[in-house]
Scaffold this active site. Sequence first.
Site, PDB file in Angstrom:
ATOM      1  N   CYS A 128      -5.818 -40.740  44.419  1.00 24.91           N
ATOM      2  CA  CYS A 128      -6.938 -39.986  45.532  1.00 24.91           C
ATOM      3  C   CYS A 128      -5.988 -39.370  46.691  1.00 24.91           C
ATOM      4  CB  CYS A 128      -8.056 -40.953  45.793  1.00 24.91           C
ATOM      5  SG  CYS A 128      -8.376 -42.085  46.969  1.00 24.91           S
ATOM      6  N   SER A 158     -14.277 -45.431  51.393  1.00 21.51           N
ATOM      7  CA  SER A 158     -14.541 -45.318  49.765  1.00 21.51           C
ATOM      8  C   SER A 158     -13.807 -45.646  48.941  1.00 21.51           C
ATOM      9  CB  SER A 158     -16.013 -43.049  50.015  1.00 21.51           C
ATOM     10  OG  SER A 158     -13.788 -42.755  50.562  1.00 21.51           O
ATOM     11  N   HIS A 241     -10.165 -39.063  53.042  1.00 23.34           N
ATOM     12  CA  HIS A 241      -9.298 -39.652  53.156  1.00 23.34           C
ATOM     13  C   HIS A 241      -8.762 -38.440  54.200  1.00 23.34           C
ATOM     14  CE1 HIS A 241      -9.491 -42.518  50.757  1.00 23.34           C
ATOM     15  NE2 HIS A 241      -8.318 -42.528  49.573  1.00 23.34           N
TER      16      HIS A 241
END
Length: 347
Positions: A128, A158, A241
């Site tokens: 990610c 998460s 993020h």
Amino acid sequence: QSYRVAILGATGAVGTELLTLLAERSFPLSGLKLLASAKSAGQRLPFQDEALPIEAVHDQAFDDVDIVLASAGGSVSKAWATKIVEAGAVMIDNSSAFRMDPTVPLVVPEVNPEAAAAHQGIIANPNCTTILMNVAVYPLHQVQPVRRIVAASYQSSSGAGARAMEELKNQAQAILNGQAPRPEIFPHPIAFNVFPHNSALNDLGYCEEEMKMVNETRKIFGVPDLRITATCVRVPVLRAHSEAVNLDFDAPFDVEQAREILGQAPGVKLVEDWKTNHFPMPIEASGQDAVLVGRIRQDISNPTGLELWLSGDQIRKGAALNAVQIAELLVQQNLIRSAKQPVSVQA
Ligand code: 2RA
């Protein structure tokens, strides 16, 4: 044409987002199969106006499937990869299992879509933090090659899964109720705290998460000797993020030009209101497809340096959306079968 899709790991945070996105984006489906471990078999998940059953994955589970969206962890991806490819399906794998395999394309559709054509049945979805940073940096790199990247991540809970998101809420509630955090239970308490990413450390003192950003960016950019370093931190945020990124070039990069490039870059949304000090925030990035980018400015310590700040939804663009966009790319370019696999898509 329409395609038979299976989600491997359908009950996880990313798995359920994959399901949402297939519906939201009207992916051309002729079949949809939800696969998980035996303990989840029998449950049902909503999809459009149905409640689809979750099946336990088994040897023949992929025989009638064209695309497998895998997000059940590296060991599960490794365990089923051969069966999936032998069945003639293509696996878009969200785990780190195959990302650095030279025969497996590592793809961010806004950055290196052409890499997908070389797949031999497996395409890897990058980590990610890598996806979010690459979407923001590559448009600048295309204008003037970036010589060095220094990234600091502020990663939501998460990224450690749905349970970690619950832990954050429960720990915060406990503290607000006057209960002190209990390091003996949670060695990395996340509520009202931050900690360096707790993935395994190498002998250089870098953790796996940081090395993913380094190695995956080099592969995606096609620059094996790209100078890049990262510090990854977990922060008490639920699902998006953020990253502070410092870029160094051979020559100064005009800030206004950088702002104009990023304002038109695919997958990027420029969020910069200097009058109200409004810049990307994870709470605003959550649920969005775009990577929010802002605070673009000259590095005052380096005439050839540029600074930027970004926030992006870790579950969406950081994982599930990127995987679905790869599937859409395969459909658009008729790449569902690699050269080695027979064509068997539904007419
Ligand atoms: C994390 N990127 O945030 C990893 C896993 N998604 O911990």
